[in-house]
Design a protein around this motif. Structure first.
Motif, PDB file in Angstrom:
ATOM      1  N   GLU A 199       0.837  -1.204   0.000  1.00 56.99           N
ATOM      2  CA  GLU A 199       0.000   0.000   0.000  1.00 56.99           C
ATOM      3  C   GLU A 199       0.867   1.247   0.000  1.00 56.99           C
ATOM      4  O   GLU A 199       1.835   1.348   0.754  1.00 56.99           O
ATOM      5  N   ASN A 200       0.490   2.209  -0.865  1.00 54.81           N
ATOM      6  CA  ASN A 200       1.157   3.507  -0.894  1.00 54.81           C
ATOM      7  C   ASN A 200       0.355   4.456  -0.014  1.00 54.81           C
ATOM      8  O   ASN A 200      -0.751   4.852  -0.361  1.00 54.81           O
ATOM      9  N   LEU A 201       0.889   4.800   1.153  1.00 53.49           N
ATOM     10  CA  LEU A 201       0.195   5.648   2.108  1.00 53.49           C
ATOM     11  C   LEU A 201       0.519   7.115   1.851  1.00 53.49           C
ATOM     12  O   LEU A 201       1.391   7.443   1.063  1.00 53.49           O
ATOM     13  N   ILE A 202      -0.199   8.012   2.536  1.00 53.75           N
ATOM     14  CA  ILE A 202      -0.007   9.440   2.331  1.00 53.75           C
ATOM     15  C   ILE A 202       1.425   9.839   2.652  1.00 53.75           C
ATOM     16  O   ILE A 202       2.070  10.579   1.912  1.00 53.75           O
ATOM     17  N   ASN A 203       1.949   9.337   3.776  1.00 56.59           N
ATOM     18  CA  ASN A 203       3.293   9.747   4.191  1.00 56.59           C
ATOM     19  C   ASN A 203       4.231   8.549   4.345  1.00 56.59           C
ATOM     20  O   ASN A 203       5.209   8.619   5.067  1.00 56.59           O
ATOM     21  N   GLY A 204       3.937   7.469   3.651  1.00 56.57           N
ATOM     22  CA  GLY A 204       4.786   6.285   3.739  1.00 56.57           C
ATOM     23  C   GLY A 204       4.238   5.153   2.882  1.00 56.57           C
ATOM     24  O   GLY A 204       3.484   5.372   1.934  1.00 56.57           O
ATOM     25  N   TRP A 205       4.606   3.920   3.214  1.00 57.76           N
ATOM     26  CA  TRP A 205       4.099   2.764   2.471  1.00 57.76           C
ATOM     27  C   TRP A 205       4.084   1.555   3.387  1.00 57.76           C
ATOM     28  O   TRP A 205       4.771   1.512   4.405  1.00 57.76           O
ATOM     29  N   ARG A 206       3.257   0.578   3.025  1.00 62.03           N
ATOM     30  CA  ARG A 206       3.136  -0.633   3.822  1.00 62.03           C
ATOM     31  C   ARG A 206       3.557  -1.840   3.003  1.00 62.03           C
ATOM     32  O   ARG A 206       3.160  -1.993   1.845  1.00 62.03           O
ATOM     33  N   CYS A 207       4.381  -2.681   3.614  1.00 61.36           N
ATOM     34  CA  CYS A 207       4.905  -3.865   2.922  1.00 61.36           C
ATOM     35  C   CYS A 207       3.926  -5.026   3.049  1.00 61.36           C
ATOM     36  O   CYS A 207       3.049  -5.043   3.918  1.00 61.36           O
ATOM     37  N   VAL A 208       4.117  -6.036   2.188  1.00 64.44           N
ATOM     38  CA  VAL A 208       3.257  -7.214   2.227  1.00 64.44           C
ATOM     39  C   VAL A 208       3.478  -8.054   3.475  1.00 64.44           C
ATOM     40  O   VAL A 208       2.652  -8.906   3.809  1.00 64.44           O
TER      41      VAL A 208
END
Length: 526
Positions: free
Chosen positions: A151-160
């Motif tokens: 996931e591409n977050l507003i101020n970062g990203w989340r890995c699988v």
């Protein structure tokens, strides 16, 4: 299991840089809360406490959004490990609960330190709902360690793997997967495509089953049937912290298996990736330009930052432009906020910081300045009509410090001075000609805007280049006829003159100077 016990997505509050993260959390149908915690630090965690807010099936807060506190006194969260916290029971007060907002309040490490997290630095993130059927497909296709979509977050990203990472982190802090690979290959839509392909090619599914499963698996789920605690405890089993480490050969085999899995996933997108890689930089650059043109300055900067290693000068220039436009946008937003606070002079100051290149906000900011000018100067007019000369002149002087080119303000100031010495018409009467002043001021502003970022030439002999936009300012140098000028900024002086901040090149000596020059000393190229 209660088949009607449907739950909504969980919201987790955390700081993307914190090392102890909640990566999965949900209500069970037998009223327990199940939580998976990831320890990204180098020290074991022995105690942990949570705060929970409850919602019903309509996504409305229960108990006036009161936070409930839960402390788990015995955990064994090893460094760089995911730990399934033993589900803790909630009582019948929460029988209507179907969703939770949860955060880590504090935790205690193996060296006895108690860490209390700062709630003010945390942001809410919604955890994806993945049904059991879909999780099985993901496990079969990609492996058991894939528990979430990229996931591409507003101020970062989340890995699988479930870990949250800040925007500048290029490799996951838990599994070291590459950010671009995750966001280009393992987002929800791309995983859905891989699952559909798996279902379609399966010999065990007939056409009706393929259609039914495909429809189900390619929809983002807004709710799901909650599992029981027993089912979750069978699926999520913690590693034995006392277990002897595997020998080097087993470690080697696991490493090889992991590499083969990565290679398999890479091969699925290799053709498209290799075909487009050559043109990626140009595509990103074009996209960034389009975002700048549409006013999406921060998105454009994010795109351009991916090209920092590019040797194109254009990239560096666009990055600087994007940063200036972001500052301009922030100034415009701040000006609107100060209007709401009634701080009109501060609002005008902020609107003056909006740059002409900010096509989304510049004309709006000029309109705002005109509106605020009328409001501010009206106060000066009323003060003068009431005989309060000191208050009137203070108001006008404060405004002229910010907008020295204001013809209306200067006219009121002149009227105030005359009114203090002799019987003169009131300011209200003297402003009857203000529409003409407004018209002339608008024309001067348009003329000044047309000069910005243009190249001009000196059209007079012995033109003075000054250190400030004033005839009283010191002369830096005298420029001969035909000297080149590049205009970087403009300031309007009354209705008579436009001062231009220029980079000037002496036509005879070739020397370069920076300073201010009157528009009357140059030609305007059409």
């Amino acid at each position: 299991m209660n088949e009607n016990f449907q739950t909504l997505p969980t919201i987790v509050r955390l700081n993307l840089n914190q090392t102890l993260q909640i990566i999965r959390a949900e209500l069970t149908s037998d009223l327990n809360i199940a939580v998976d915690v990831l320890n990204l630090s180098d020290i074991e965690v022995l105690k942990i406490s949570f705060t929970v807010i409850y919602k019903n099936l309509d996504d409305n807060y229960l108990f006036n959004s009161t936070e409930f506190y839960y402390q788990i006194d015995s955990v064994d969260i090893q460094p760089q490990k995911i730990y399934f916290v033993k589900p803790f029971k909630i009582d019948d007060r929460f029988k209507d609960a179907r969703a939770i907002e949860i955060r880590i309040k504090s935790y205690t490490t193996a060296d006895g330190k108690e860490i209390v997290l700062d709630e003010t630095k945390e942001q809410p993130y919604t955890l994806a709902l993945i049904t059991d059927e879909k999780q099985k497909k993901i496990k079969k296709l990609l492996g058991p360690e894939i528990i979430n979509y990229g996931e591409n977050l507003i101020n970062g990203w989340r890995c699988v793997c479930g870990a949250f990472n800040s925007k500048e982190t290029q490799e996951c802090r838990h599994c070291n997967r590459n950010k671009n690979f995750i966001l280009n290959n393992l987002t929800e839509p791309l995983i859905n495509m891989k699952i559909m392909s798996l279902i379609s090619n399966s010999s065990e599914s007939d056409d009706s089953e393929v259609i039914e499963m495909t429809t189900n698996l390619t929809q983002t789920h807004l709710s799901k049937i909650a599992p029981t605690t027993d089912i979750l405890e069978q699926i999520r089993v913690n590693e034995d912290s006392n277990k002897k480490p595997a020998n080097s050969f087993m470690i080697f085999l696991k490493s090889i298996s992991y590499i083969l899995l990565i290679v398999l996933v890479l091969m699925m997108g290799m053709f498209a990736f290799s075909f487009t890689r050559k043109f990626k930089a140009d595509h990103v650059l074009d996209n960034a330009k389009a975002l700048l043109a549409s006013g999406k300055y921060q998105q454009a900067l994010d795109e351009l930052n991916t090209l920092k290693e590019s040797d194109k000068v254009e990239v560096e220039l666009l990055i600087e432009k994007a940063k200036k436009l972001i500052e301009s946008q922030l100034a415009f937003d701040a000006g609107n906020n100060f209007i709401l606070d009634g701080s009109y002079l501060v609002a005008v100051t902020k609107f003056k910081e909006v740059i002409p290149e900010d096509t989304l906000n510049f004309s709006k900011s000029q309109d705002k300045i005109n509106e605020l000018e009328n409001i501010i100067l009206e106060k000066a007019v009323k003060a003068l009509d009431n005989g309060n000369f000191e208050q009137a002149i203070d108001i006008v002087n404060e405004y002229l410090k910010i907008v020295p080119e204001s013809a209306n303000a200067q006219k009121i100031k002149d009227t105030i001075k005359k009114s203090q010495t002799k019987d003169e018409p009131t300011v209200s009467e003297s402003l009857e000609e203000s529409p003409e002043f407004d018209k002339n001021r608008a024309e001067m502003a348009k003329k000044a805007e047309g000069l910005l970022n243009t190249y001009q030439k000196v059209t007079e002999e012995n033109a003075n280049l000054r250190n400030n936009p004033s005839l009283d300012a010191d002369v830096i140098t005298v420029l001969p006829l035909d000297s080149d000028l590049y205009i970087k900024d403009t300031k309007i002086e009354g209705l008579e003159r436009i001062w231009c901040n220029v980079e000037a090149k002496n036509a005879i000596t070739g020397e370069t100077f920076n300073g201010w020059i009157s528009n009357k000393l140059m030609e305007i190229k059409k």
